[in-house]
Design a protein around this motif. Structure first.
Motif, mmCIF file in Angstrom:
data_model
loop_
_atom_site.group_PDB
_atom_site.id
_atom_site.type_symbol
_atom_site.label_atom_id
_atom_site.label_comp_id
_atom_site.label_asym_id
_atom_site.label_seq_id
_atom_site.Cartn_x
_atom_site.Cartn_y
_atom_site.Cartn_z
ATOM 1 N N ALA B 60 15.237 51.327 60.930
ATOM 2 C CA ALA B 60 16.333 52.065 60.364
ATOM 3 C C ALA B 60 17.109 51.228 59.261
ATOM 4 N N THR B 61 17.077 49.965 59.123
ATOM 5 C CA THR B 61 17.780 49.120 58.648
ATOM 6 C C THR B 61 17.237 49.516 56.985
ATOM 7 N N LEU B 62 18.364 49.877 55.866
ATOM 8 C CA LEU B 62 18.028 50.204 54.889
ATOM 9 C C LEU B 62 18.676 49.187 53.848
ATOM 10 N N GLN B 63 19.388 48.207 54.085
ATOM 11 C CA GLN B 63 19.934 47.276 53.264
ATOM 12 C C GLN B 63 20.031 45.857 53.947
ATOM 13 N N VAL B 64 19.583 44.859 53.182
ATOM 14 C CA VAL B 64 19.789 43.429 53.834
ATOM 15 C C VAL B 64 20.109 42.427 52.857
ATOM 16 N N HIS B 65 20.888 41.301 53.294
ATOM 17 C CA HIS B 65 21.123 40.254 52.303
ATOM 18 C C HIS B 65 19.657 39.495 52.501
ATOM 19 N N PRO B 66 18.843 39.592 51.429
ATOM 20 C CA PRO B 66 17.427 38.794 51.376
ATOM 21 C C PRO B 66 17.434 37.541 52.085
ATOM 22 N N ARG B 67 16.449 37.294 52.718
ATOM 23 C CA ARG B 67 16.471 35.877 53.364
ATOM 24 C C ARG B 67 17.456 35.855 54.275
ATOM 25 N N ARG B 68 18.204 36.730 54.538
ATOM 26 C CA ARG B 68 19.252 36.610 55.635
ATOM 27 C C ARG B 68 20.317 35.602 55.010
ATOM 28 N N ASP B 69 20.521 35.756 53.797
ATOM 29 C CA ASP B 69 21.358 34.626 53.096
ATOM 30 C C ASP B 69 22.508 35.371 52.545
ATOM 31 N N PRO B 70 23.684 35.358 53.003
ATOM 32 C CA PRO B 70 24.967 35.823 52.299
ATOM 33 C C PRO B 70 24.970 35.755 50.702
ATOM 34 N N ALA B 71 24.506 34.742 50.407
ATOM 35 C CA ALA B 71 24.607 34.430 49.092
ATOM 36 C C ALA B 71 23.654 35.300 48.203
ATOM 37 N N ASN B 72 22.833 36.112 48.831
ATOM 38 C CA ASN B 72 22.009 36.910 48.097
ATOM 39 C C ASN B 72 22.810 38.166 48.252
ATOM 40 N N PRO B 73 22.647 39.081 47.070
ATOM 41 C CA PRO B 73 23.405 40.265 47.137
ATOM 42 C C PRO B 73 23.014 41.345 48.303
ATOM 43 N N LEU B 74 23.774 42.063 48.956
ATOM 44 C CA LEU B 74 23.152 43.170 49.644
ATOM 45 C C LEU B 74 22.427 44.147 48.811
ATOM 46 N N THR B 75 21.248 44.196 49.421
ATOM 47 C CA THR B 75 20.059 44.866 48.597
ATOM 48 C C THR B 75 19.229 45.792 49.424
ATOM 49 N N GLY B 76 18.772 47.008 48.760
ATOM 50 C CA GLY B 76 18.105 47.968 49.321
ATOM 51 C C GLY B 76 16.835 47.368 49.851
ATOM 52 N N VAL B 77 16.139 47.786 50.945
ATOM 53 C CA VAL B 77 14.877 47.318 51.485
ATOM 54 C C VAL B 77 13.631 47.565 50.506
ATOM 55 N N PHE B 78 13.909 48.811 49.529
ATOM 56 C CA PHE B 78 12.694 48.828 48.677
ATOM 57 C C PHE B 78 12.734 47.904 47.369
ATOM 58 N N PRO B 83 11.004 42.216 56.119
ATOM 59 C CA PRO B 83 10.308 42.674 56.983
ATOM 60 C C PRO B 83 11.021 43.981 57.416
ATOM 61 N N GLU B 84 12.479 44.081 57.551
ATOM 62 C CA GLU B 84 13.062 45.089 58.025
ATOM 63 C C GLU B 84 13.220 46.302 57.060
ATOM 64 N N ARG B 85 12.251 47.231 57.113
ATOM 65 C CA ARG B 85 11.936 48.588 56.305
ATOM 66 C C ARG B 85 11.360 49.861 57.320
ATOM 67 N N PRO B 86 11.548 50.913 56.603
ATOM 68 C CA PRO B 86 11.130 52.304 57.226
ATOM 69 C C PRO B 86 9.785 51.922 57.898
ATOM 70 N N ASN B 87 8.928 51.402 57.089
ATOM 71 C CA ASN B 87 7.471 51.362 57.647
ATOM 72 C C ASN B 87 7.294 49.894 57.390
ATOM 73 N N PRO B 88 7.274 49.017 58.352
ATOM 74 C CA PRO B 88 7.261 47.508 58.385
ATOM 75 C C PRO B 88 5.741 47.182 57.719
ATOM 76 N N LEU B 89 5.618 47.509 56.358
ATOM 77 C CA LEU B 89 4.176 46.877 56.009
ATOM 78 C C LEU B 89 4.403 45.560 55.143
ATOM 79 N N GLY B 90 3.767 44.581 55.384
ATOM 80 C CA GLY B 90 3.734 43.221 54.600
ATOM 81 C C GLY B 90 2.654 43.378 53.693
ATOM 82 N N LEU B 91 2.857 42.737 52.412
ATOM 83 C CA LEU B 91 2.074 42.822 51.524
ATOM 84 C C LEU B 91 1.853 41.453 50.707
#
Lengths: 146, 146
Positions: B60-78, B83-91
């Protein structure tokens, strides 16, 4: 460590819409916020569902002549990009032309109209960009190169 | 055209095994013949399952700070590879080092030990190789570059 995972369930996050040459990804409204920041990328990976191949006989196909051309050698489906495969996942890099709300206009997405979109990821060089990658001869004869 | 597809079911075709620096994909024996011809490619795409993130709150997580680093802007998971995303597919694109029966030794696959593998595809330039792809500034600051 839990036991072996036998089944995984995905839900579409959008759908591919084709109109003539234009190709759009319509992301479903409930995932709108997952697009934040996507316009900063020039290219995307789209993982979609080959819905026309979600049939037992297609998912049981393990070898094909790529492009259904007998001139191409009989090849395992993990060694080609055929839609017949155990999990009919499509993967295409495409150019992001425009973001309008939850609609992404793209170029180079070869998915059929109506294909469910399962994930969208940004294209990030250099990890994703390996122009030196080696392929067999039959791949080099394909046109366009894929 | 059928109605909207609400749910898609995948089955793992293999599993990631890590031992120190070595990373192997163990393809399940029933898919052995799908590997025919794979040794002709230097690099592969691996689509795997972020099994540690197959939880309702992660999906259900749709936005994150990439790498869990608050220095990175809040970003949509698309717009990131979290790894947090509606369909947790890794590529991940990885180098194919060796094929031994149904075991693929690879380099550069960042999946965790035990990750279910959902699909393997050959890396095919030039369609897959887009070194010119543009990314936002926060991506360029990441190290390693992904």
């Amino acid at each position: 460590m839990e036991g072996k995972i036998n089944s995984i369930t995905l839900k579409p996050v959008g759908v591919v819409k084709r109109q003539g040459e234009a190709v759009r990804i319509e992301v479903f409204p409930e995932f709108a916020s997952a697009l934040k920041g996507i316009a900063g990328f020039s290219h995307l990976w789209v993982i979609y569902w080959f819905h026309d191949n979600d049939r037992p006989e297609s998912r049981a196909t393990l070898q094909v002549h790529p492009r259904r051309d007998p001139a191409n050698p009989l090849t395992g489906v993990f060694a080609c990009r055929a839609p017949e495969r155990p999990n009919p996942l499509g993967l295409t890099a495409c150019r992001l032309i425009k973001v309008e709300g939850t609609e992404l206009e793209v170029e180079g997405l070869d998915a059929r109209d109506g294909s469910p979109v399962l994930d969208i990821k940004p294209y990030i060089p250099p990890g994703d960009a390996l122009p030196e990658a080696v392929t067999p001869e039959w791949v080099k004869r394909l046109s366009p190169a894929k």
